[in-house]
Scaffold this active site. Sequence first.
Site, PDB file in Angstrom:
ATOM      1  N   ASP A 150       0.837  -1.200   0.000  1.00 12.47           N
ATOM      2  CA  ASP A 150       0.000   0.000   0.000  1.00 12.47           C
ATOM      3  C   ASP A 150       0.875   1.254   0.000  1.00 12.47           C
ATOM      4  OD1 ASP A 150      -2.944   1.107   0.778  1.00 12.47           O
ATOM      5  OD2 ASP A 150      -1.374   2.288   1.767  1.00 12.47           O
TER       6      ASP A 150
ATOM      7  N   TYR B 243       3.055   9.853  -0.255  1.00 15.10           N
ATOM      8  CA  TYR B 243       4.149   9.286   0.543  1.00 15.10           C
ATOM      9  C   TYR B 243       5.508   9.533  -0.120  1.00 15.10           C
ATOM     10  CZ  TYR B 243       0.396   6.396   2.651  1.00 15.10           C
ATOM     11  OH  TYR B 243      -0.752   5.934   3.242  1.00 15.10           O
TER      12      TYR B 243
ATOM     13  N   LYS C  83      -2.758   5.970  -3.937  1.00 16.04           N
ATOM     14  CA  LYS C  83      -3.837   6.932  -3.642  1.00 16.04           C
ATOM     15  C   LYS C  83      -3.459   8.278  -4.231  1.00 16.04           C
ATOM     16  CE  LYS C  83      -3.733   4.749   0.918  1.00 16.04           C
ATOM     17  NZ  LYS C  83      -2.289   4.571   1.111  1.00 16.04           N
TER      18      LYS C  83
ATOM     19  N   HIS D 140      -7.538   9.775  -1.812  1.00 10.31           N
ATOM     20  CA  HIS D 140      -6.874   9.716  -0.498  1.00 10.31           C
ATOM     21  C   HIS D 140      -7.722  10.339   0.622  1.00 10.31           C
ATOM     22  CE1 HIS D 140      -2.540   9.440   1.256  1.00 10.31           C
ATOM     23  NE2 HIS D 140      -3.441   9.150   2.168  1.00 10.31           N
TER      24      HIS D 140
ATOM     25  N   ASN E 205       3.467 -10.216  11.804  1.00  5.77           N
ATOM     26  CA  ASN E 205       2.244  -9.502  11.427  1.00  5.77           C
ATOM     27  C   ASN E 205       1.436 -10.262  10.369  1.00  5.77           C
ATOM     28  OD1 ASN E 205       3.070  -7.559  13.207  1.00  5.77           O
ATOM     29  ND2 ASN E 205       3.592  -6.024  11.664  1.00  5.77           N
TER      30      ASN E 205
END
Length: 278
Positions: free
Chosen positions: A45, A50, A75, A108, A244
């Site tokens: 993602d 970013y 996004k 976003h 995770n």
Amino acid sequence: MSIPSIPLNSGTAIPQIGLGTWPLDDAQVADTIVAAAEAGYRHIDTATRYGNEAGVGDGVRRTGIPREQFFITTKLDGTFQGSDRALDGMREALDRMRLDAVDLLLIHWPLPQRDEYVSTWRTFEKIRDSGLARAIGVSNFKVAHLERLAAETGTVPAVNQVELSPATTRPAQREYHAAHGIVTEAYSPLGGRSGVREFLAHPVITSLAERLGRTPAQVVLRWHVQQGVVAIPKSSDPARLAQNLDVFSFDLSDDDMASLATLSRGPDAGGDSDHIGH
Ligand code: A2P
């Protein structure tokens, strides 16, 4: 390790755990994707905001794993809302990643004060129809924003990515998603905004972790996946990346879920996207 996927209304499917990539830079994200892919991740993602899309593309290529085996999300932020600007935003993002298409493209933030998210969504429909994004969705949309999309356009978002954790549970939002076939995706799934370290040290979480022989992060991620939520924890540490992902071979009981429910700081305790965003 095989990671379950959840079907999207586009006909494709999204792996239930993905790799969050904020705030990694290009070099860090590429290295992290190589480590994550080795641990079994196939879902990445990112976002134009970013500033690491080039590194995401590089990392995916460096794994040597065929592109089609990855699920890649980006996004577009407010720079690309309105006047078909998202078309340029999508092409520029794909150029940076050096990819032909993404698996999921998200608005976003709704930025309702600008009142351009409906026209941006119509541009997203064109992007999907052109094959540059296999599925389209939104992020940080509240129920009112989703209702407006439903009333004024012909496409239901495949996904709404929102801040979600046992601290910020958003029950009404998730109910709306479930009723309309929108997959809920959780960012900051480990309690991000409030401080991951403090959150994971909460006695409710640590005592469950101890009893189940799991780590605190695994307990929290199990809370997500057991409810059908997609979660995108970020880690750059190989051991944490692996743990995770390893959340599909144990269960939280109803009592365990009830204990975790006591951690809620209010149903919508996260940021309010009527007032924040970019
Ligand atoms: P690190 O990258 O050093 O592992 P979120 O995705 O909810 O915003 O959380 C990201 C933060 O949580 C990062 O600071 C990350 O640090 C930390 N983190 C990720 N996985 C774990 C884990 N399994 N245990 C503890 N901290 C974790």
